[in-house]
Design a protein around this motif. Structure first.
Motif, PDB file in Angstrom:
ATOM      1  N   ASP A 103       0.796  -1.238   0.000  1.00 49.59           N
ATOM      2  CA  ASP A 103       0.000   0.000   0.000  1.00 49.59           C
ATOM      3  C   ASP A 103       0.827   1.287   0.000  1.00 49.59           C
ATOM      4  O   ASP A 103       0.301   2.361   0.316  1.00 49.59           O
ATOM      5  N   THR A 104       2.107   1.188  -0.352  1.00 47.63           N
ATOM      6  CA  THR A 104       2.873   2.420  -0.566  1.00 47.63           C
ATOM      7  C   THR A 104       2.279   3.193  -1.735  1.00 47.63           C
ATOM      8  O   THR A 104       2.114   4.414  -1.681  1.00 47.63           O
ATOM      9  N   PHE A 105       1.952   2.465  -2.810  1.00 52.46           N
ATOM     10  CA  PHE A 105       1.278   3.028  -3.973  1.00 52.46           C
ATOM     11  C   PHE A 105      -0.017   2.275  -4.203  1.00 52.46           C
ATOM     12  O   PHE A 105      -0.236   1.185  -3.659  1.00 52.46           O
ATOM     13  N   GLY A 106      -0.867   2.850  -5.033  1.00 55.38           N
ATOM     14  CA  GLY A 106      -2.122   2.207  -5.390  1.00 55.38           C
ATOM     15  C   GLY A 106      -2.332   2.249  -6.893  1.00 55.38           C
ATOM     16  O   GLY A 106      -1.581   2.884  -7.628  1.00 55.38           O
ATOM     17  N   ILE A 107      -3.355   1.560  -7.335  1.00 61.31           N
ATOM     18  CA  ILE A 107      -3.735   1.548  -8.746  1.00 61.31           C
ATOM     19  C   ILE A 107      -5.036   2.334  -8.901  1.00 61.31           C
ATOM     20  O   ILE A 107      -6.008   2.104  -8.166  1.00 61.31           O
ATOM     21  N   PHE A 108      -5.048   3.263  -9.849  1.00 64.76           N
ATOM     22  CA  PHE A 108      -6.174   4.176 -10.033  1.00 64.76           C
ATOM     23  C   PHE A 108      -6.457   4.365 -11.524  1.00 64.76           C
ATOM     24  O   PHE A 108      -5.620   4.038 -12.372  1.00 64.76           O
ATOM     25  N   ASN A 109      -7.618   4.943 -11.819  1.00 62.35           N
ATOM     26  CA  ASN A 109      -7.888   5.370 -13.194  1.00 62.35           C
ATOM     27  C   ASN A 109      -8.742   6.638 -13.257  1.00 62.35           C
ATOM     28  O   ASN A 109      -9.068   7.106 -14.340  1.00 62.35           O
ATOM     29  N   LYS A 110      -9.080   7.196 -12.103  1.00 63.17           N
ATOM     30  CA  LYS A 110      -9.912   8.402 -12.076  1.00 63.17           C
ATOM     31  C   LYS A 110      -9.321   9.438 -11.112  1.00 63.17           C
ATOM     32  O   LYS A 110      -8.668   9.099 -10.126  1.00 63.17           O
ATOM     33  N   ASN A 111      -9.592  10.706 -11.441  1.00 58.85           N
ATOM     34  CA  ASN A 111      -9.227  11.837 -10.570  1.00 58.85           C
ATOM     35  C   ASN A 111      -7.732  11.918 -10.287  1.00 58.85           C
ATOM     36  O   ASN A 111      -7.306  12.213  -9.161  1.00 58.85           O
ATOM     37  N   ILE A 112      -6.937  11.682 -11.318  1.00 60.75           N
ATOM     38  CA  ILE A 112      -5.489  11.827 -11.194  1.00 60.75           C
ATOM     39  C   ILE A 112      -5.149  13.321 -11.193  1.00 60.75           C
ATOM     40  O   ILE A 112      -5.729  14.108 -11.943  1.00 60.75           O
ATOM     41  N   PHE A 113      -4.190  13.702 -10.370  1.00 63.98           N
ATOM     42  CA  PHE A 113      -3.810  15.110 -10.258  1.00 63.98           C
ATOM     43  C   PHE A 113      -3.233  15.624 -11.576  1.00 63.98           C
ATOM     44  O   PHE A 113      -2.255  15.101 -12.091  1.00 63.98           O
ATOM     45  N   ALA A 114      -3.862  16.699 -12.108  1.00 69.09           N
ATOM     46  CA  ALA A 114      -3.395  17.294 -13.358  1.00 69.09           C
ATOM     47  C   ALA A 114      -3.249  18.804 -13.239  1.00 69.09           C
ATOM     48  O   ALA A 114      -3.263  19.516 -14.227  1.00 69.09           O
ATOM     49  N   GLY A 115      -3.138  19.278 -11.996  1.00 68.98           N
ATOM     50  CA  GLY A 115      -2.949  20.701 -11.775  1.00 68.98           C
ATOM     51  C   GLY A 115      -3.927  21.258 -10.761  1.00 68.98           C
ATOM     52  O   GLY A 115      -4.767  20.534 -10.213  1.00 68.98           O
ATOM     53  N   MET A 116      -3.810  22.545 -10.483  1.00 65.94           N
ATOM     54  CA  MET A 116      -4.739  23.218  -9.564  1.00 65.94           C
ATOM     55  C   MET A 116      -4.971  24.653 -10.026  1.00 65.94           C
ATOM     56  O   MET A 116      -4.183  25.207 -10.786  1.00 65.94           O
ATOM     57  N   LYS A 117      -6.070  25.214  -9.568  1.00 64.94           N
ATOM     58  CA  LYS A 117      -6.402  26.584  -9.926  1.00 64.94           C
ATOM     59  C   LYS A 117      -7.105  27.255  -8.742  1.00 64.94           C
ATOM     60  O   LYS A 117      -7.620  26.561  -7.847  1.00 64.94           O
ATOM     61  N   ILE A 118      -7.125  28.571  -8.735  1.00 62.40           N
ATOM     62  CA  ILE A 118      -7.810  29.332  -7.693  1.00 62.40           C
ATOM     63  C   ILE A 118      -9.167  29.763  -8.234  1.00 62.40           C
ATOM     64  O   ILE A 118      -9.263  30.393  -9.292  1.00 62.40           O
ATOM     65  N   ASN A 119     -10.239  29.376  -7.521  1.00 65.35           N
ATOM     66  CA  ASN A 119     -11.585  29.725  -7.988  1.00 65.35           C
ATOM     67  C   ASN A 119     -11.972  31.133  -7.537  1.00 65.35           C
ATOM     68  O   ASN A 119     -11.183  31.831  -6.886  1.00 65.35           O
ATOM     69  N   ASN A 120     -13.193  31.554  -7.865  1.00 65.49           N
ATOM     70  CA  ASN A 120     -13.594  32.937  -7.566  1.00 65.49           C
ATOM     71  C   ASN A 120     -13.894  33.168  -6.090  1.00 65.49           C
ATOM     72  O   ASN A 120     -14.172  34.296  -5.682  1.00 65.49           O
ATOM     73  N   GLN A 121     -13.848  32.104  -5.282  1.00 64.17           N
ATOM     74  CA  GLN A 121     -13.934  32.259  -3.821  1.00 64.17           C
ATOM     75  C   GLN A 121     -12.546  32.240  -3.181  1.00 64.17           C
ATOM     76  O   GLN A 121     -12.409  32.129  -1.969  1.00 64.17           O
ATOM     77  N   MET A 122     -11.527  32.329  -4.046  1.00 70.53           N
ATOM     78  CA  MET A 122     -10.132  32.327  -3.598  1.00 70.53           C
ATOM     79  C   MET A 122      -9.770  31.042  -2.857  1.00 70.53           C
ATOM     80  O   MET A 122      -9.000  31.034  -1.904  1.00 70.53           O
TER      81      MET A 122
END
Length: 270
Positions: A103-122
Motif C-alpha cells: 500500500d505504498t502506492f495504489g492503482i487508479f484510473n480516475k481523478n489523477i492530479f493534473a494541476g490546480m487553480k484558484i476559484n472565484n472564492q479564492m
C-alpha cells in the motif's frame, strides 16, 4: 484493485444489455473468471519469457472468446467490451508489485492530479484527469484551517488503445503533457495492440518528452485476425520490466550518490 473489464461485464448484467443478461452472466462466470484466475496465478516477477508467452497466449484466447461472444449477442464496439480487457491486463501484471501490495502506492484510473487553480472564492480547486491505468499515491493536503484536499499523485500513467492513429496520438500527447506539467516526475506511456501512426510522427515524438515510451503488442493491422498476428510475449515482458523498474526506483529519487552523475543517477556506473 481496479478491474475495468469486469466492471463492464457487471454493468451489462445489471442493465440487461440487449436483453441478454443471463447469457452475459454465464460468460462472466464460466469464461471471464476462469481466464482471469489463470492470468492472476502467473508469476510475472520472475521475468521469465515463458511466463509471458503463457500470458500472451491466454490473452489471445480470451480475446477470441470476447469476439465470438460479442458477435453472438451483438455487443457493439462503442460499448468498449473488448478494449476494456486490454486495459485490465495491467492490473494482472502489476497487482503484486511489492510497493503496491504494501500500500505504498495504489492503482487508479480516475481523478489523477493534473494541476490546480484558484476559484472565484479564492480557494484551491484540483484539476482531475481520468486515465486508463495509473500507479500513484494518495496524498492529503491541508492548505489552511478551512481547506483540506486529497489528491492522487501519479507515478506512472498509461493510455491503453486497441489501435493508435494520428488523431488519437495527438490527443494522447496533449493529455500526457498536462499530467507531466502537474507532476514532472511522472512517467507516461502508451500500450496498444496495433499502431497506425506514421513513422515520421513517432520519430518526431522521440524528442518532445511528452511520452516516455510506446509499446505495440502486435504487428500487422487491426484488420488482421489475432491468429495471424499473435500478441508478442517479448514486448509484453519489456512493458512489465519498464513499469516495474519505474515503480521500484521511485523511492530512490531523493537519493544523491557521489561520485557519479547527479542529474541521471540511474545511468551511473557502479
Amino acid at each position: 484493485m481496479i478491474y475495468i473489464h469486469e466492471s463492464n461485464l457487471l454493468n451489462k448484467i445489471r442493465n440487461n444489455y440487449n436483453y441478454k443478461s443471463e447469457k452475459i452472466k454465464s460468460f462472466y462466470n464460466e469464461i471471464y473468471l476462469e481466464y482471469r484466475k489463470k492470468l492472476q496465478n502467473l508469476d510475472y516477477s520472475s521475468e521469465d519469457i515463458e511466463v509471458f508467452k503463457k500470458a500472451a497466449m491466454l490473452i489471445d484466447e480470451y480475446l477470441i472468446e470476447i469476439e465470438n461472444f460479442s458477435s453472438i449477442i451483438n455487443i457493439t464496439s462503442q460499448s468498449k467490451f473488448r478494449s476494456t480487457f486490454i486495459e485490465e491486463i495491467s492490473s494482472y501484471l502489476f497487482a503484486k508489485l511489492p510497493l503496491i501490495e504494501n500500500d505504498t502506492f495504489g492503482i487508479f484510473n480516475k481523478n489523477i492530479f493534473a494541476g490546480m487553480k484558484i476559484n472565484n472564492q479564492m480557494r484551491i480547486d484540483i484539476i482531475p484527469k481520468d486515465v486508463d491505468f495509473c500507479i500513484g499515491k494518495k496524498v492529503f493536503l491541508k492548505l489552511d484551517t478551512a481547506q483540506e484536499l486529497n489528491i492522487i499523485i501519479p507515478i506512472v500513467c498509461i493510455e491503453v488503445k486497441t489501435y493508435l492513429d494520428a488523431t488519437m496520438f495527438g490527443e494522447v500527447q496533449y493529455s500526457s503533457k498536462q499530467i507531466k506539467n502537474a507532476s514532472p516526475n511522472v512517467k507516461t506511456y502508451v500500450l496498444m495492440e496495433y499502431n497506425d501512426v506514421s513513422k515520421e510522427k513517432i520519430i518526431s515524438a522521440r524528442y518532445d518528452n511528452n511520452l516516455n515510451e510506446m509499446f505495440v503488442l502486435r504487428g500487422g493491422s487491426r484488420k488482421d485476425n489475432i491468429l495471424e498476428t499473435p500478441m508478442d510475449a517479448k514486448t509484453l515482458l519489456k512493458y512489465y520490466c519498464e513499469i516495474r523498474n519505474v515503480v521500484d526506483n521511485t523511492d530512490l529519487e531523493d537519493e544523491i550518490i557521489v561520485p557519479g552523475k547527479l542529474l541521471n543517477p540511474e545511468e551511473t556506473e557502479n
